[in-house]
Design a protein around this motif. Structure first.
Motif, PDB file in Angstrom:
ATOM      1  N   ASP A   1       0.842  -1.191   0.000  1.00  0.00           N
ATOM      2  CA  ASP A   1       0.000   0.000   0.000  1.00  0.00           C
ATOM      3  C   ASP A   1       0.879   1.243   0.000  1.00  0.00           C
ATOM      4  N   LEU A   2       0.788   2.045  -1.057  1.00  0.00           N
ATOM      5  CA  LEU A   2       1.603   3.262  -1.166  1.00  0.00           C
ATOM      6  C   LEU A   2       0.824   4.515  -0.769  1.00  0.00           C
ATOM      7  N   THR A   3      -0.396   4.323  -0.283  1.00  0.00           N
ATOM      8  CA  THR A   3      -1.210   5.470   0.134  1.00  0.00           C
ATOM      9  C   THR A   3      -0.977   5.830   1.602  1.00  0.00           C
ATOM     10  N   LEU A   4      -0.074   5.127   2.261  1.00  0.00           N
ATOM     11  CA  LEU A   4       0.136   5.298   3.702  1.00  0.00           C
ATOM     12  C   LEU A   4       0.961   6.524   4.061  1.00  0.00           C
ATOM     13  N   GLY A   5       1.488   7.225   3.085  1.00  0.00           N
ATOM     14  CA  GLY A   5       2.363   8.362   3.366  1.00  0.00           C
ATOM     15  C   GLY A   5       3.783   7.886   3.606  1.00  0.00           C
ATOM     16  N   PRO A   6       4.737   8.827   3.650  1.00  0.00           N
ATOM     17  CA  PRO A   6       6.156   8.460   3.779  1.00  0.00           C
ATOM     18  C   PRO A   6       6.467   7.571   4.978  1.00  0.00           C
ATOM     19  N   GLU A   7       5.896   7.871   6.120  1.00  0.00           N
ATOM     20  CA  GLU A   7       6.187   7.061   7.313  1.00  0.00           C
ATOM     21  C   GLU A   7       5.581   5.668   7.216  1.00  0.00           C
ATOM     22  N   GLY A   8       4.364   5.575   6.690  1.00  0.00           N
ATOM     23  CA  GLY A   8       3.697   4.283   6.552  1.00  0.00           C
ATOM     24  C   GLY A   8       4.374   3.381   5.542  1.00  0.00           C
ATOM     25  N   VAL A   9       4.897   3.987   4.460  1.00  0.00           N
ATOM     26  CA  VAL A   9       5.554   3.208   3.411  1.00  0.00           C
ATOM     27  C   VAL A   9       6.874   2.625   3.913  1.00  0.00           C
ATOM     28  N   LYS A  10       7.498   3.249   4.901  1.00  0.00           N
ATOM     29  CA  LYS A  10       8.769   2.743   5.448  1.00  0.00           C
ATOM     30  C   LYS A  10       8.652   1.323   5.975  1.00  0.00           C
TER      31      LYS A  10
END
Length: 197
Positions: free
Chosen positions: A81-90
């Motif tokens: 999921d790339l919609t999680l924002g920069p922190e979520g994508v980490k």
């Protein structure tokens, strides 16, 4: 000894000698070209080049939705999921996707385009293991007009390495860049080669 850092040069798209990027035009400007040609205007409308947003010059934007992996030997695609924002994508770098050794698989991306036409998008992927680059892929995605529906692009199938030496974790950095050099996606993730999915 510290692992070598990934250089930006590895993520630069290749350049075609003699190719020059055309002048960027807004959707409003494109919709006004050849106004007297009715069939051309219908074709432009089918591409999303409507004049109803004339006068509004918003920056082009590619909205990443997902990066996924599919295989004939996998029951359902695995998706990041790339919609999680920069922190979520980490988290995708810390939680690797498992790929079965020797399996054929394809990587794909899902994204939406907003505001302006995005031309000459390329997907660049650099794969590293133990700090050393083991693979670099660059694939032309294409040019896209803005629309509310998402676009999906699946890249050429490849075979996962196999054998004891190939098993382990690989770090990946993926980037999507257009003709103008605008970076629309840039994120890291990981996969591991194992005996089973």
């Amino acid at each position: 000894m510290a692992a070598p850092r990934q250089t930006e040069d590895e993520l630069l798209p290749s350049q075609t000698e003699g190719y020059k990027v055309g002048q960027e035009k807004t959707l409003a400007e494109l919709s006004q070209l050849d106004k007297e040609d009715e069939s051309l205007q219908r074709w432009k409308a089918s591409l999303g080049l409507n004049a109803d947003i004339a006068g509004v010059a918003r920056p082009k934007k590619v909205v990443p939705i997902a990066l996924f992996l599919e295989s004939p030997t996998l029951q359902s695609p695995v998706s990041l999921d790339l919609t999680l924002g920069p922190e979520g994508v980490k988290k995708h770098k810390k939680d690797p996707i498992t790929i079965k050794e020797g399996a054929d698989f394809s990587v794909g991306i899902k994204f939406r385009v907003e505001n302006q036409i995005v031309s000459g998008m390329k997907y660049i992927q650099v794969v590293k293991r133990a700090g050393m680059t083991v693979d670099k892929d660059e694939t032309m995605i294409g040019s896209f007009s803005p629309q509310s529906d998402a676009y999906t692009k699946i890249f050429a199938s490849e075979e996962a390495p196999s054998g004891m030496m190939a098993r382990g974790t690989y770090n990946v950095r993926s980037r999507v860049v257009d003709d103008d050099g605008t970076i629309h996606m840039d994120f890291e993730w990981a996969f591991k080669i194992a005996k089973e999915w």
